[in-house]
Design a protein around this motif. Structure first.
Motif, PDB file in Angstrom:
ATOM      1  N   GLY A 390       0.603   3.742  16.209  1.00  0.00           N
ATOM      2  CA  GLY A 390      -0.687   3.937  16.832  1.00  0.00           C
ATOM      3  C   GLY A 390      -0.595   5.072  17.839  1.00  0.00           C
ATOM      4  O   GLY A 390       0.390   5.818  17.881  1.00  0.00           O
ATOM      5  N   ARG A 391      -1.625   5.204  18.640  1.00  0.00           N
ATOM      6  CA  ARG A 391      -1.635   6.220  19.694  1.00  0.00           C
ATOM      7  C   ARG A 391      -1.752   5.527  21.045  1.00  0.00           C
ATOM      8  O   ARG A 391      -1.884   4.311  21.126  1.00  0.00           O
ATOM      9  CB  ARG A 391      -2.832   7.156  19.499  1.00  0.00           C
ATOM     10  N   LYS A 392      -1.713   6.324  22.085  1.00  0.00           N
ATOM     11  CA  LYS A 392      -1.948   5.778  23.417  1.00  0.00           C
ATOM     12  C   LYS A 392      -3.337   5.163  23.441  1.00  0.00           C
ATOM     13  O   LYS A 392      -4.325   5.825  23.122  1.00  0.00           O
ATOM     14  CB  LYS A 392      -1.826   6.866  24.477  1.00  0.00           C
ATOM     15  N   PHE A 393      -3.381   3.889  23.781  1.00  0.00           N
ATOM     16  CA  PHE A 393      -4.629   3.122  23.889  1.00  0.00           C
ATOM     17  C   PHE A 393      -5.325   2.931  22.539  1.00  0.00           C
ATOM     18  O   PHE A 393      -6.457   2.464  22.505  1.00  0.00           O
ATOM     19  CB  PHE A 393      -5.607   3.781  24.874  1.00  0.00           C
ATOM     20  N   GLN A 394      -4.704   3.262  21.423  1.00  0.00           N
ATOM     21  CA  GLN A 394      -5.307   3.078  20.108  1.00  0.00           C
ATOM     22  C   GLN A 394      -4.346   2.301  19.212  1.00  0.00           C
ATOM     23  O   GLN A 394      -3.412   2.869  18.642  1.00  0.00           O
ATOM     24  CB  GLN A 394      -5.656   4.423  19.466  1.00  0.00           C
ATOM     25  N   SER A 395      -4.586   1.002  19.113  1.00  0.00           N
ATOM     26  CA  SER A 395      -3.736   0.156  18.278  1.00  0.00           C
ATOM     27  C   SER A 395      -4.107   0.316  16.813  1.00  0.00           C
ATOM     28  O   SER A 395      -5.198   0.780  16.468  1.00  0.00           O
ATOM     29  CB  SER A 395      -3.870  -1.308  18.694  1.00  0.00           C
ATOM     30  N   VAL A 396      -3.197  -0.073  15.928  1.00  0.00           N
ATOM     31  CA  VAL A 396      -3.433   0.020  14.487  1.00  0.00           C
ATOM     32  C   VAL A 396      -3.246  -1.358  13.856  1.00  0.00           C
ATOM     33  O   VAL A 396      -2.458  -2.180  14.329  1.00  0.00           O
ATOM     34  CB  VAL A 396      -2.487   1.047  13.828  1.00  0.00           C
ATOM     35  N   LEU A 397      -4.002  -1.603  12.762  1.00  0.00           N
ATOM     36  CA  LEU A 397      -3.992  -2.876  12.071  1.00  0.00           C
ATOM     37  C   LEU A 397      -3.983  -2.620  10.570  1.00  0.00           C
ATOM     38  O   LEU A 397      -4.799  -1.846  10.068  1.00  0.00           O
ATOM     39  CB  LEU A 397      -5.242  -3.682  12.435  1.00  0.00           C
ATOM     40  N   PRO A 398      -3.079  -3.264   9.808  1.00  0.00           N
ATOM     41  CA  PRO A 398      -3.127  -3.130   8.342  1.00  0.00           C
ATOM     42  C   PRO A 398      -4.338  -3.889   7.807  1.00  0.00           C
ATOM     43  O   PRO A 398      -4.576  -5.039   8.180  1.00  0.00           O
ATOM     44  CB  PRO A 398      -1.806  -3.757   7.879  1.00  0.00           C
ATOM     45  N   VAL A 399      -5.107  -3.250   6.914  1.00  0.00           N
ATOM     46  CA  VAL A 399      -6.337  -3.858   6.414  1.00  0.00           C
ATOM     47  C   VAL A 399      -6.192  -4.327   4.972  1.00  0.00           C
ATOM     48  O   VAL A 399      -6.464  -5.475   4.659  1.00  0.00           O
ATOM     49  CB  VAL A 399      -7.522  -2.866   6.538  1.00  0.00           C
ATOM     50  N   ARG A 400      -5.756  -3.456   4.074  1.00  0.00           N
ATOM     51  CA  ARG A 400      -5.625  -3.797   2.651  1.00  0.00           C
ATOM     52  C   ARG A 400      -4.822  -2.711   1.966  1.00  0.00           C
ATOM     53  O   ARG A 400      -4.620  -1.618   2.515  1.00  0.00           O
ATOM     54  CB  ARG A 400      -6.977  -3.934   1.980  1.00  0.00           C
ATOM     55  N   MET A 401      -4.358  -3.010   0.749  1.00  0.00           N
ATOM     56  CA  MET A 401      -3.689  -1.997  -0.047  1.00  0.00           C
ATOM     57  C   MET A 401      -4.725  -1.079  -0.684  1.00  0.00           C
ATOM     58  O   MET A 401      -5.870  -1.456  -0.913  1.00  0.00           O
ATOM     59  CB  MET A 401      -2.828  -2.637  -1.136  1.00  0.00           C
ATOM     60  N   ASN A 402      -4.303   0.147  -0.968  1.00  0.00           N
ATOM     61  CA  ASN A 402      -5.118   1.119  -1.683  1.00  0.00           C
ATOM     62  C   ASN A 402      -4.207   1.738  -2.739  1.00  0.00           C
ATOM     63  O   ASN A 402      -3.612   2.784  -2.529  1.00  0.00           O
ATOM     64  CB  ASN A 402      -5.664   2.177  -0.722  1.00  0.00           C
ATOM     65  N   GLY A 403      -4.061   1.049  -3.877  1.00  0.00           N
ATOM     66  CA  GLY A 403      -2.992   1.404  -4.801  1.00  0.00           C
ATOM     67  C   GLY A 403      -1.679   1.032  -4.143  1.00  0.00           C
ATOM     68  O   GLY A 403      -1.458  -0.121  -3.768  1.00  0.00           O
ATOM     69  N   ASP A 404      -0.788   1.998  -3.960  1.00  0.00           N
ATOM     70  CA  ASP A 404       0.461   1.774  -3.230  1.00  0.00           C
ATOM     71  C   ASP A 404       0.398   2.312  -1.808  1.00  0.00           C
ATOM     72  O   ASP A 404       1.399   2.291  -1.087  1.00  0.00           O
ATOM     73  CB  ASP A 404       1.632   2.422  -3.980  1.00  0.00           C
ATOM     74  N   ASP A 405      -0.768   2.816  -1.413  1.00  0.00           N
ATOM     75  CA  ASP A 405      -0.994   3.225  -0.032  1.00  0.00           C
ATOM     76  C   ASP A 405      -1.521   2.039   0.767  1.00  0.00           C
ATOM     77  O   ASP A 405      -1.854   0.989   0.216  1.00  0.00           O
ATOM     78  CB  ASP A 405      -2.006   4.373   0.037  1.00  0.00           C
ATOM     79  N   LEU A 406      -1.620   2.234   2.090  1.00  0.00           N
ATOM     80  CA  LEU A 406      -2.152   1.197   2.976  1.00  0.00           C
ATOM     81  C   LEU A 406      -3.386   1.725   3.684  1.00  0.00           C
ATOM     82  O   LEU A 406      -3.382   2.836   4.234  1.00  0.00           O
ATOM     83  CB  LEU A 406      -1.099   0.793   4.013  1.00  0.00           C
ATOM     84  N   ILE A 407      -4.460   0.930   3.678  1.00  0.00           N
ATOM     85  CA  ILE A 407      -5.634   1.224   4.491  1.00  0.00           C
ATOM     86  C   ILE A 407      -5.373   0.658   5.886  1.00  0.00           C
ATOM     87  O   ILE A 407      -5.033  -0.518   6.043  1.00  0.00           O
ATOM     88  CB  ILE A 407      -6.909   0.599   3.898  1.00  0.00           C
ATOM     89  N   VAL A 408      -5.533   1.506   6.903  1.00  0.00           N
ATOM     90  CA  VAL A 408      -5.232   1.143   8.286  1.00  0.00           C
ATOM     91  C   VAL A 408      -6.490   1.309   9.137  1.00  0.00           C
ATOM     92  O   VAL A 408      -7.243   2.281   8.959  1.00  0.00           O
ATOM     93  CB  VAL A 408      -4.109   2.048   8.854  1.00  0.00           C
TER      94      VAL A 408
END
Length: 498
Positions: A390-408
């Protein structure tokens, strides 16, 4: 075996227990943090967009799924939009009385409709169009309050729901067409007198709806509602506590003997209930969740009430492949509605792909470092193979797969950088922005309320190029005042036609 007195979701004891549950909130930003955000992050949204590169889902290819398949992000690949600039596509509010709240456990999206359960009804809302008019496309009144929902939807937009029609028993299962709001079938669950909102679970896999509760289980054909198989307890000390659906059907079996509870996980043949393989969980584990059925992934609380480890299994024979410590991770297997509405397969901080499992880390306490990260683990080896920070003050969350990629989902906690939906290729590290947008807050006078994006309190869906935010329960920030609260909020892109 009973789990104690029947706790209806409307009894005072259940409501009081739920209201007393502690609500952890986000890290608060001080004056220094706000200054740092403005100085360091100005223009970062545009800089990130131009430096991200081209298409982000690498060599992922979409495979055509049958209408009764369960929609799977590994097969239904989302495309990058022409422009990631976001626009509101749904903004629906519901009125809440003073000192009251309403449960809203189910949220699903198709290419045309986003649907929600609230208390004893389900409503579908049109995506897009004018936001100045009522965007409700349909409303389906149920015969009682919702007991359990599945997170899964068929490719043609159907999902099952369990409801309570008599006393405290969750005694009916039904199938709903989310595009039209039509109830396709409804069936009485056999021997359901001990099925409560605290122990009933429903799962969806191809062609089969499976329901489990404290005293038995049953499976139904998705098209006709015909019962395929069922089990009831007689003298057995073991029972199916719940199921994980999707590409396969896993059963979480709970056994209690001499005051000790043990668990095992079974892979079932969906149409017969026959056990293909069984994995016994070590003694001393307090809780087990099934965030993925294929590959089989277990989230276990070993010697603790909170999840401590992931266990990955071989889908062919159920043998253990790897154990992954979650000491520094936040799997979110205990949402605000924990204990209600069937939570066996719900861990919003975990997403599993074909050969990778992605887990959200705990938040950092250092305001000068990234807020958190997502780590990709090799399913077979359990080793960390890639990290998305993530970034400063910006957290990240895994949402779903997109093929073999990840939607974040990348959150925003200031007025400078936008929130974002990002496609991440863990093999190359490439990021592609799918959506850039801003969520309304309590201070934003443009909206009547706040959009909650904390995974402890709200579900986040990304389907057909749109992101939807919906709280698990509807309540006012000031409980002493009645009024509208946001029930579902959706953002899409102006640069991608559907």
């Amino acid at each position: 075996m009973s789990f104690g007195p029947p706790p209806s979701m409307y009894t005072q004891s259940a409501l009081a227990a739920d209201q007393s549950r502690s609500r952890r909130r986000r890290r608060l930003l001080g004056v220094l943090a706000a200054v740092v955000a403005v100085v360091l992050c100005a223009g970062a949204g545009l800089l990130w967009y131009h430096s991200a590169g081209g298409a982000g889902h690498g060599d992922a290819k979409a495979a055509k799924q049958a209408p009764d398949d369960v929609r799977d992000g590994r097969e239904s690949v989302e495309k990058a939009p022409v422009s990631p600039e976001g626009q509101i596509v749904v903004d629906h509010e519901e009125n809440v009385l003073a000192n009251k709240f309403r449960y809203a456990p189910g949220t699903w999206a198709t290419d045309k409709i986003v649907a929600r359960t609230v208390s004893n009804w389900i409503a579908g809302y049109r995506i897009g169009g004018s936001l100045d008019t009522d965007n409700r496309a349909w409303k389906l009144d149920l015969d009682g309050p919702v007991c359990a929902v599945s997170r899964d939807v068929t490719v043609d937009g159907r999902t099952p729901v369990v409801i309570q029609t008599s006393g405290s028993s969750c005694d009916q299962v039904l199938m709903v067409d989310l595009n039209t709001g039509r109830k396709l079938w409804q069936r009485k669950i056999p021997a359901s007198e001990f099925a409560y909102v605290t122990n009933t679970n429903v799962a969806l896999t191809r062609g089969v709806v499976a329901v489990a509760w404290g005293q038995g289980s049953a499976a139904y054909d998705t098209d006709s509602g015909k019962r395929l198989w069922n089990t009831t307890l007689a003298t057995s000390q073991c029972h199916d506590a719940g199921y994980a659906g999707g590409p396969a059907l896993l059963a979480l079996v709970t056994c209690k003997q001499a005051g000790e509870r043990t668990y095992r996980v079974e892979k079932l043949a969906p149409r017969t209930g026959k056990v293909a393989w069984s994995y016994s969980v070590s003694k001393g584990v307090q809780e087990v969740f099934l965030p993925s059925s294929d590959p089989p992934v277990l989230a276990v609380a070993a010697g603790d009430v909170l999840v401590t480890d992931l266990i990955t299994l071989d889908p062919r024979n159920g043998e253990r492949l790897a154990t992954i410590s979650l000491k520094n991770y936040e799997p979110y297997c205990d949402p605000e509605t924990s204990g209600f509405f069937g939570v066996v397969d719900k861990c919003s901080g975990i997403v599993a792909g074909r050969d990778r499992v992605f887990v959200r880390s705990k938040d950092s306490d250092d305001p000068f470092k990234p807020a958190n990260r997502i780590t990709a683990f090799d399913v077979r080896k359990g080793t960390a193979v890639a990290t998305f920070s993530g970034r400063k003050f910006q957290s990240v969350l895994p949402v779903r797969m997109n093929g073999d990629d990840l939607i974040v989902y990348r959150a925003s906690m200031d007025e400078v950088q936008p929130a974002a939906i990002v496609d991440w290729n863990p093999r190359t590290g490439k990021e592609t922005p799918f959506l850039l947008f801003r969520l309304p807050t309590e201070e934003d006078k443009t909206f009547d309320g706040k959009v909650e994006d904390d995974p402890q309190f709200s579900v986040l869906l990304y389907e057909h190029g749109r992101a939807f935010f919906a709280p698990y329960r509807l309540e006012r920030e000031d409980p002493g005042k009645a009024g509208p609260v946001i029930s579902v909020f959706g953002v899409g892109t102006a640069g991608l036609k559907h």
